[in-house]
Write a protein that holds these residues in place. Structure first.
Motif, PDB file in Angstrom:
ATOM      1  N   ARG A 184       1.128  -1.325   0.092  1.00 49.25           N
ATOM      2  CA  ARG A 184      -0.004   0.109   0.004  1.00 49.25           C
ATOM      3  C   ARG A 184       0.805   1.181   0.120  1.00 49.25           C
ATOM      4  O   ARG A 184       0.658   2.176  -0.875  1.00 49.25           O
ATOM      5  CB  ARG A 184      -0.855  -0.101   1.295  1.00 49.25           C
ATOM      6  CG  ARG A 184      -1.713   1.225   1.461  1.00 49.25           C
ATOM      7  CD  ARG A 184      -2.382   1.547   2.821  1.00 49.25           C
ATOM      8  NE  ARG A 184      -1.293   1.649   3.895  1.00 49.25           N
ATOM      9  CZ  ARG A 184      -0.639   2.805   3.898  1.00 49.25           C
ATOM     10  NH1 ARG A 184      -0.862   3.890   3.263  1.00 49.25           N
ATOM     11  NH2 ARG A 184       0.516   2.763   4.889  1.00 49.25           N
ATOM     12  N   LEU A 202      -3.647  -7.717  -5.150  1.00 55.15           N
ATOM     13  CA  LEU A 202      -5.020  -7.435  -4.901  1.00 55.15           C
ATOM     14  C   LEU A 202      -5.801  -8.681  -5.078  1.00 55.15           C
ATOM     15  O   LEU A 202      -6.956  -9.047  -4.205  1.00 55.15           O
ATOM     16  CB  LEU A 202      -5.823  -6.683  -6.102  1.00 55.15           C
ATOM     17  CG  LEU A 202      -5.193  -4.927  -5.923  1.00 55.15           C
ATOM     18  CD1 LEU A 202      -5.692  -4.329  -6.983  1.00 55.15           C
ATOM     19  CD2 LEU A 202      -5.890  -4.544  -4.710  1.00 55.15           C
ATOM     20  N   ARG A 206      -8.378 -10.101  -1.904  1.00 54.77           N
ATOM     21  CA  ARG A 206      -9.779 -10.621  -2.027  1.00 54.77           C
ATOM     22  C   ARG A 206      -9.953 -11.937  -1.513  1.00 54.77           C
ATOM     23  O   ARG A 206     -11.278 -12.048  -1.294  1.00 54.77           O
ATOM     24  CB  ARG A 206      -9.806 -10.522  -3.555  1.00 54.77           C
ATOM     25  CG  ARG A 206      -9.879  -8.834  -4.175  1.00 54.77           C
ATOM     26  CD  ARG A 206     -10.332  -8.794  -5.700  1.00 54.77           C
ATOM     27  NE  ARG A 206     -10.152  -7.513  -6.195  1.00 54.77           N
ATOM     28  CZ  ARG A 206      -9.313  -7.159  -7.197  1.00 54.77           C
ATOM     29  NH1 ARG A 206      -8.469  -8.249  -7.568  1.00 54.77           N
ATOM     30  NH2 ARG A 206      -9.459  -6.044  -7.512  1.00 54.77           N
ATOM     31  N   ILE A 214      -9.123  -6.381   4.054  1.00 56.41           N
ATOM     32  CA  ILE A 214     -10.290  -5.789   3.295  1.00 56.41           C
ATOM     33  C   ILE A 214      -9.929  -3.845   3.264  1.00 56.41           C
ATOM     34  O   ILE A 214      -9.856  -3.621   2.209  1.00 56.41           O
ATOM     35  CB  ILE A 214     -11.711  -5.925   3.911  1.00 56.41           C
ATOM     36  CG1 ILE A 214     -12.170  -7.210   3.905  1.00 56.41           C
ATOM     37  CG2 ILE A 214     -12.842  -4.933   3.287  1.00 56.41           C
ATOM     38  CD1 ILE A 214     -13.438  -7.682   4.610  1.00 56.41           C
ATOM     39  N   ILE A 215      -9.641  -3.564   4.264  1.00 53.98           N
ATOM     40  CA  ILE A 215      -9.030  -2.111   4.232  1.00 53.98           C
ATOM     41  C   ILE A 215      -7.903  -1.777   3.718  1.00 53.98           C
ATOM     42  O   ILE A 215      -8.199  -0.807   2.653  1.00 53.98           O
ATOM     43  CB  ILE A 215      -8.816  -1.920   5.637  1.00 53.98           C
ATOM     44  CG1 ILE A 215     -10.159  -1.556   6.601  1.00 53.98           C
ATOM     45  CG2 ILE A 215      -8.083  -0.444   5.595  1.00 53.98           C
ATOM     46  CD1 ILE A 215      -9.653  -1.348   7.978  1.00 53.98           C
ATOM     47  N   TYR A 216      -7.025  -2.762   3.335  1.00 51.76           N
ATOM     48  CA  TYR A 216      -6.065  -2.488   2.599  1.00 51.76           C
ATOM     49  C   TYR A 216      -6.184  -2.628   1.083  1.00 51.76           C
ATOM     50  O   TYR A 216      -5.606  -1.970   0.237  1.00 51.76           O
ATOM     51  CB  TYR A 216      -4.553  -3.682   2.990  1.00 51.76           C
ATOM     52  CG  TYR A 216      -3.967  -3.136   4.171  1.00 51.76           C
ATOM     53  CD1 TYR A 216      -3.358  -2.035   4.388  1.00 51.76           C
ATOM     54  CD2 TYR A 216      -3.681  -3.993   5.201  1.00 51.76           C
ATOM     55  CE1 TYR A 216      -2.578  -1.552   5.546  1.00 51.76           C
ATOM     56  CE2 TYR A 216      -3.049  -3.910   6.371  1.00 51.76           C
ATOM     57  CZ  TYR A 216      -2.417  -2.563   6.560  1.00 51.76           C
ATOM     58  OH  TYR A 216      -1.747  -2.107   7.556  1.00 51.76           O
ATOM     59  N   LYS A 217      -6.880  -3.585   0.990  1.00 49.83           N
ATOM     60  CA  LYS A 217      -7.439  -3.977  -0.547  1.00 49.83           C
ATOM     61  C   LYS A 217      -8.157  -2.689  -1.017  1.00 49.83           C
ATOM     62  O   LYS A 217      -7.828  -2.056  -2.276  1.00 49.83           O
ATOM     63  CB  LYS A 217      -8.162  -5.061  -0.784  1.00 49.83           C
ATOM     64  CG  LYS A 217      -9.018  -5.233  -2.046  1.00 49.83           C
ATOM     65  CD  LYS A 217     -10.091  -6.460  -2.027  1.00 49.83           C
ATOM     66  CE  LYS A 217     -11.412  -5.941  -1.412  1.00 49.83           C
ATOM     67  NZ  LYS A 217     -12.069  -4.934  -2.242  1.00 49.83           N
ATOM     68  N   GLU A 218      -9.086  -2.008  -0.286  1.00 50.44           N
ATOM     69  CA  GLU A 218      -9.967  -0.803  -0.625  1.00 50.44           C
ATOM     70  C   GLU A 218      -8.962   0.302  -0.892  1.00 50.44           C
ATOM     71  O   GLU A 218      -9.169   1.036  -1.612  1.00 50.44           O
ATOM     72  CB  GLU A 218     -10.858  -0.616   0.426  1.00 50.44           C
ATOM     73  CG  GLU A 218     -12.139  -1.813   0.256  1.00 50.44           C
ATOM     74  CD  GLU A 218     -12.849  -1.330   1.529  1.00 50.44           C
ATOM     75  OE1 GLU A 218     -12.766  -0.514   2.417  1.00 50.44           O
ATOM     76  OE2 GLU A 218     -14.137  -2.051   1.308  1.00 50.44           O
ATOM     77  N   MET A 219      -7.996   0.076   0.124  1.00 52.73           N
ATOM     78  CA  MET A 219      -7.048   1.468  -0.008  1.00 52.73           C
ATOM     79  C   MET A 219      -6.400   1.446  -1.133  1.00 52.73           C
ATOM     80  O   MET A 219      -5.938   2.634  -1.891  1.00 52.73           O
ATOM     81  CB  MET A 219      -6.183   1.519   1.343  1.00 52.73           C
ATOM     82  CG  MET A 219      -6.896   2.022   2.597  1.00 52.73           C
ATOM     83  SD  MET A 219      -5.717   1.839   4.029  1.00 52.73           S
ATOM     84  CE  MET A 219      -4.670   3.237   3.770  1.00 52.73           C
ATOM     85  N   GLU A 221      -6.886   0.029  -4.137  1.00 53.33           N
ATOM     86  CA  GLU A 221      -7.692   0.222  -5.141  1.00 53.33           C
ATOM     87  C   GLU A 221      -8.305   1.609  -5.222  1.00 53.33           C
ATOM     88  O   GLU A 221      -8.204   2.278  -6.325  1.00 53.33           O
ATOM     89  CB  GLU A 221      -9.266  -0.584  -5.130  1.00 53.33           C
ATOM     90  CG  GLU A 221      -8.892  -2.056  -5.300  1.00 53.33           C
ATOM     91  CD  GLU A 221     -10.148  -3.119  -5.024  1.00 53.33           C
ATOM     92  OE1 GLU A 221     -10.381  -4.001  -5.394  1.00 53.33           O
ATOM     93  OE2 GLU A 221     -11.148  -2.325  -3.979  1.00 53.33           O
ATOM     94  N   GLU A 222      -8.547   2.238  -4.282  1.00 53.27           N
ATOM     95  CA  GLU A 222      -8.888   3.645  -4.270  1.00 53.27           C
ATOM     96  C   GLU A 222      -7.420   4.661  -4.764  1.00 53.27           C
ATOM     97  O   GLU A 222      -7.678   5.337  -5.576  1.00 53.27           O
ATOM     98  CB  GLU A 222      -9.169   4.359  -3.135  1.00 53.27           C
ATOM     99  CG  GLU A 222     -10.521   3.836  -2.488  1.00 53.27           C
ATOM    100  CD  GLU A 222     -10.944   4.078  -0.924  1.00 53.27           C
ATOM    101  OE1 GLU A 222     -10.236   4.869  -0.645  1.00 53.27           O
ATOM    102  OE2 GLU A 222     -12.031   3.667  -0.381  1.00 53.27           O
TER     103      GLU A 222
END
Length: 228
Positions: A184, A202, A206, A214-219, A221-222
């Motif tokens: 990240r 990613l 997932r 989940i938080i790291y994945k979303e960060m 992706e964003e």
């Protein structure tokens, strides 16, 4: 370079006549790239593309991505000038006329923590790859983590991909979280842009169900979405 294939220098700075992020009147330079297949100065074209350096007729001999030291052959194909390239500002400055002059400008910045720093071991590329290919999961996780954070190591490497996947398959939750956080950070800082490695990260995130993953994945992706 003929006497030693890159590595760390006895000095850690160079006198210059321009202001930069390192300070006024000097730049930091504590190591030079070596000459290894797919590594060191032979990575010049890869690094130029990675960091959007458009200047031609140069060979990168040191740098961390945000800035580089390079041999500039534009004016003299036989005796290249030494230049400083600031990738964040998109500009370049001449340091001196040749490599011998660069050596004359080298010096050591005084540091109260020098004695403490002398005890720190900086792993070589070979050591990091040995960790990544180890049968010991702690070493594998350490190898992946260090590889991710070492700017000078090429990320397009099957060994890295395999070790990365191995940590998520066999490693502890903390090892996986540590690597996810490192990814990240490096993606956010744009020091990792290798899409294969990002996609692998990613995909593995997932598959995890923990909130941290989940938080790291979303960060990630964003962050990637913001860069598009």
């Amino acid at each position: 370079m003929k006497k030693q294939n890159g590595g760390y220098l006895k000095t850690d700075a160079v006198h210059v006549d321009f202001v930069n992020d390192d300070g006024e009147g000097f730049i930091l330079l504590d190591s030079l790239y070596g000459i290894e297949p797919g590594e060191g100065i032979l990575e010049t074209e890869y690094l130029k593309e990675e960091w959007e350096i458009t200047k031609d007729n140069i060979i990168l001999i040191a740098g961390d991505g945000h800035s580089f030291i390079a041999l500039d052959y534009e004016m003299n194909p036989s005796v290249p000038e030494i230049i400083y390239i600031d990738t964040e500002r998109g500009d370049a400055h001449k340091i001196c006329d040749d490599f011998d002059s660069l050596m004359d400008l080298m010096f050591t910045v005084e540091d109260d923590d020098d004695e403490e720093h002398d005890d720190i071991h900086i792993p070589t590329h070979e050591e990091i790859k040995a960790w990544a290919s180890s049968t010991n999961m702690n070493e594998v996780a350490n190898g992946v983590y260090t590889w991710i954070q070492d700017f000078s190591m090429v990320k397009e490497d099957n060994l890295l991909y395999e070790a990365f996947a191995k940590v998520f398959d066999q490693g502890t939750e903390q090892q996986k979280i540590t690597i996810a956080d490192a990814m990240r950070t490096e993606i956010e800082n744009e020091t990792i842009t290798n899409q294969t490695l990002i996609d692998l990260c990613l995909t593995l995130l997932r598959k995890e169900v923990g909130l941290d993953f989940i938080i790291y994945k979303e960060m990630i992706e964003e962050n990637l979405a913001d860069k598009r």
